[in-house]
Design a protein around this motif. Structure first.
Motif, short mmCIF file in Angstrom:
data_model
loop_
_atom_site.label_atom_id
_atom_site.label_comp_id
_atom_site.label_asym_id
_atom_site.label_seq_id
_atom_site.Cartn_x
_atom_site.Cartn_y
_atom_site.Cartn_z
N TRP A 50 7.90 -6.80 6.95
CA TRP A 50 6.80 -5.98 6.46
C TRP A 50 7.02 -4.50 6.75
CZ3 TRP A 50 3.80 -7.34 2.75
CH2 TRP A 50 3.63 -8.70 2.49
N ARG A 87 9.12 -3.54 3.81
CA ARG A 87 8.31 -3.47 2.60
C ARG A 87 7.47 -2.18 2.61
NH1 ARG A 87 7.28 -3.96 -2.62
NH2 ARG A 87 5.17 -4.69 -3.12
N THR A 88 6.88 -1.88 3.73
CA THR A 88 6.07 -0.66 3.84
C THR A 88 6.94 0.58 3.67
OG1 THR A 88 4.54 -1.78 5.35
CG2 THR A 88 4.50 0.62 5.35
N LEU A 142 7.78 1.22 -0.03
CA LEU A 142 6.66 1.76 -0.79
C LEU A 142 6.39 3.22 -0.44
CD1 LEU A 142 4.27 -1.31 -0.59
CD2 LEU A 142 5.20 -0.32 -2.70
N GLY A 158 -3.16 0.23 -8.41
CA GLY A 158 -2.21 -0.81 -8.03
C GLY A 158 -1.31 -0.39 -6.87
N THR A 159 -0.83 0.85 -6.91
CA THR A 159 0.03 1.34 -5.85
C THR A 159 -0.74 1.43 -4.53
OG1 THR A 159 1.38 2.59 -7.41
CG2 THR A 159 1.50 3.24 -5.10
N ARG A 160 -1.97 1.92 -4.59
CA ARG A 160 -2.77 2.01 -3.37
C ARG A 160 -3.01 0.63 -2.78
NH1 ARG A 160 -7.33 6.69 -3.53
NH2 ARG A 160 -7.30 6.09 -1.33
N GLU A 161 -3.27 -0.34 -3.63
CA GLU A 161 -3.48 -1.71 -3.14
C GLU A 161 -2.21 -2.27 -2.51
OE1 GLU A 161 -4.94 -3.79 -6.52
OE2 GLU A 161 -7.03 -3.14 -6.23
N GLN A 162 -1.07 -1.97 -3.12
CA GLN A 162 0.20 -2.43 -2.55
C GLN A 162 0.44 -1.81 -1.18
OE1 GLN A 162 3.02 -1.38 -5.66
NE2 GLN A 162 3.19 -3.52 -6.29
N LEU A 163 0.21 -0.50 -1.07
CA LEU A 163 0.40 0.19 0.21
C LEU A 163 -0.54 -0.35 1.28
CD1 LEU A 163 0.92 3.88 -0.93
CD2 LEU A 163 2.47 2.58 0.55
N GLY A 183 -2.05 -3.19 1.34
CA GLY A 183 -1.71 -4.58 1.65
C GLY A 183 -0.50 -4.69 2.55
N ALA A 184 0.53 -3.89 2.28
CA ALA A 184 1.74 -3.94 3.11
C ALA A 184 1.46 -3.48 4.53
CB ALA A 184 2.83 -3.09 2.48
#
Length: 373
Positions: free
Chosen positions: A323, A326-327, A330, A345-350, A352-353
Motif C-alpha cells: 500500500w 500504491r500510494t 498515485l 475518482g482520483t481523490r477517492e483513489q488517493l 482509499g490508498a
C-alpha cells in the motif's frame, strides 16, 4: 508537518491479519463493575497471577484486579516464546480492568509490571484444546530499540543540515528579490522538512516556528503565491532560516523517544490525510500532494529503520509495502496538481490508498512499544 495530536485515553490497537493484537485500557473507575463477571486475577507484588482458575483455550475475557498499593501494567505471555497476547496499562490500586484474548494450547502466565519493582511473572497455566491462538508478538525491549534510535538520529542530523542549506538558499532568493527562484526553493526546502518524519516530535518549539499554521513555511508560501513584495517576505524568510539553524544547533540536545518511531509511522500519514489530501494546508502553491509524498518518504524512512524489529514480529509487513507503493504511485502521478483540481475518482483513489496504508500501519506502534520483560 504538524506536531502529533494527543492520543485518546483509551486505545485499542488490533493487527489486521498480523502478529500482534494488544488492547490498551484505562482502569474502570469502580471495580464493582466487574461483579458477576469472570473470576478476578490478582495483580500485586505478592499475588501476581493468582486466581486464574477458569483457564481455557479460545476467545475469552480475563478480569484483572490490582490488589496492591501501586499502579501496574499487566501482560499475558506465552511462557515458552515470551510472546505477549494481551496487555493492560495504567491499572491503578484497587481497580479492575478486562483483558480480551484469544488463546491456543500452550503454557501462559500473567506478568505484573509494578512501579518501582522488577517484572514479576505469576504461575504458569497450561491450556489444552484445539482453539487457535490470536495474534501475538515478542515484546520489544529498550536494547532492541536504542541502536535503531541512534541510526535514526544520525539520519535526522543529516536531513536537518540539508534543510538548513535549502532555507539559506531560499532566504538568499528573497534577499535578492528573485521571487521566481524563491518559489522553487521554497518547495525544495518545505519538502526536505516534511521528509524528516518521526523526528518532529523531538523538535520542541522549533516545530511550530518552522512549520506551524501561522509561522515559518506557511506565511512565506502565502506571500510568495499571492504577490507579496520581496521586502515584505524578507523578515519571514530570515526568521525561517534562523529557526532552522537554531534547530540544527539544538539537535544534539534533543532525543527521539524510542516509542515515537513506531507511533509516528502511522501519525505522519494520518496528518497527511487530514491536512494535505484535503488541501487544508495549501496557502497557494498547490503542492499539497508533493508534501504528502514527502510525508510518505518520511514514513518509509521510519519503517526502514524499524525493519529489524518489525520483520520477525509483523507478518503483514509486505502489505504495508504494497500500500506504500500504491500510494506513492498515485501521489507521484498527481504531484504538483492542486487538490481542488483533482477529479472525484482520483481523490477517492488517493484517500482509499492512504486509508488502507493507515490500516496496515496501525499495529506498528503497539509492536514497537518498548516494554519491560
Amino acid at each position: 508537518m504538524r506536531p502529533p495530536r494527543p492520543l485518546p485515553a483509551a486505545i485499542a490497537v488490533v493487527a489486521v491479519g498480523a502478529l500482534v493484537a494488544v488492547a490498551l485500557w484505562r482502569p474502570w473507575e469502580d471495580s464493582a463493575e466487574a461483579v458477576g463477571g469472570p473470576p478476578e486475577i490478582s495483580v500485586s507484588r505478592s499475588q501476581c497471577g493468582q486466581g486464574w482458575t477458569d483457564a481455557r483455550t479460545g476467545r475469552q475475557t480475563l478480569m484483572l484486579h490490582n490488589t496492591g498499593d501501586a499502579s501496574a501494567e499487566v501482560d499475558l505471555v506465552e511462557v515458552t516464546s515470551n510472546k505477549v497476547f494481551g496487555e493492560v496499562e495504567g491499572l491503578g490500586p484497587n481497580t479492575a480492568a478486562p483483558m480480551d484474548v484469544q488463546l491456543g494450547a500452550g503454557q501462559y502466565a500473567i506478568r505484573c509490571l509494578i512501579e518501582d519493582t522488577d517484572p514479576i511473572t505469576g504461575p504458569s497455566v497450561t491450556l489444552t484444546g484445539d482453539a487457535k491462538g490470536g495474534p501475538a508478538a515478542v515484546a520489544v525491549t529498550k536494547n532492541d530499540m536504542l541502536p535503531l534510535v541512534k541510526q535514526y538520529e544520525a539520519a535526522v542530523a543529516t536531513g536537518v543540515a540539508q534543510l538548513a542549506a535549502k532555507t539559506d538558499k531560499l532566504r538568499g532568493d528573497v534577499d535578492a528579490g528573485n521571487l521566481v527562484a524563491a518559489r522553487s526553493d521554497w518547495l525544495s526546502a518545505h519538502l526536505a522538512y516534511n521528509s524528516l518524519g518521526a523526528a518532529y516530535g523531538a523538535f520542541g518549539d522549533f516545530a511550530d516556528k518552522i512549520d506551524g499554521a501561522d509561522a515559518g513555511f506557511h506565511p512565506l508560501e502565502k506571500g510568495l503565491w499571492h504577490n507579496a513584495t520581496a521586502a515584505a517576505l524578507k523578515p519571514i524568510a530570515t526568521k525561517l532560516a534562523a529557526d532552522v539553524h537554531g534547530l540544527q544547533a539544538d539537535l544534539p540536545n534533543q532525543q527521539v523517544d524510542p516509542n515515537d518511531l513506531g507511533l509516528r509511522a502511522h501519525e505522519i500519514m494520518e496528518n497527511a490525510l487530514q491536512f494535505e489530501l484535503t488541501g487544508e494546508n495549501d496557502q497557494g502553491s498547490g503542492t499539497s500532494l508533493n508534501t504528502a509524498l514527502a510525508n510518505l518518504n518520511g514514513t518509509a524512512n521510519v519503517l526502514a529503520i524499524l525493519k529489524p524489529v518489525l520483520e520477525p514480529r509483523y507478518p503483514a509487513l509486505p502489505e504495508v509495502q504494497k500500500w506504500e507503493d500504491r500510494t506513492r504511485a498515485l501521489l507521484t502521478a498527481h504531484q504538483s496538481t492542486p487538490v481542488a483540481q483533482l477529479d472525484r475518482g482520483t481523490r477517492e483513489q488517493l484517500n482509499g490508498a492512504v486509508g488502507e496504508l493507515l490500516e496496515k500501519l496501525a499495529p506498528v506502534a503497539a509492536i514497537c512499544e518498548v516494554r519491560r520483560g
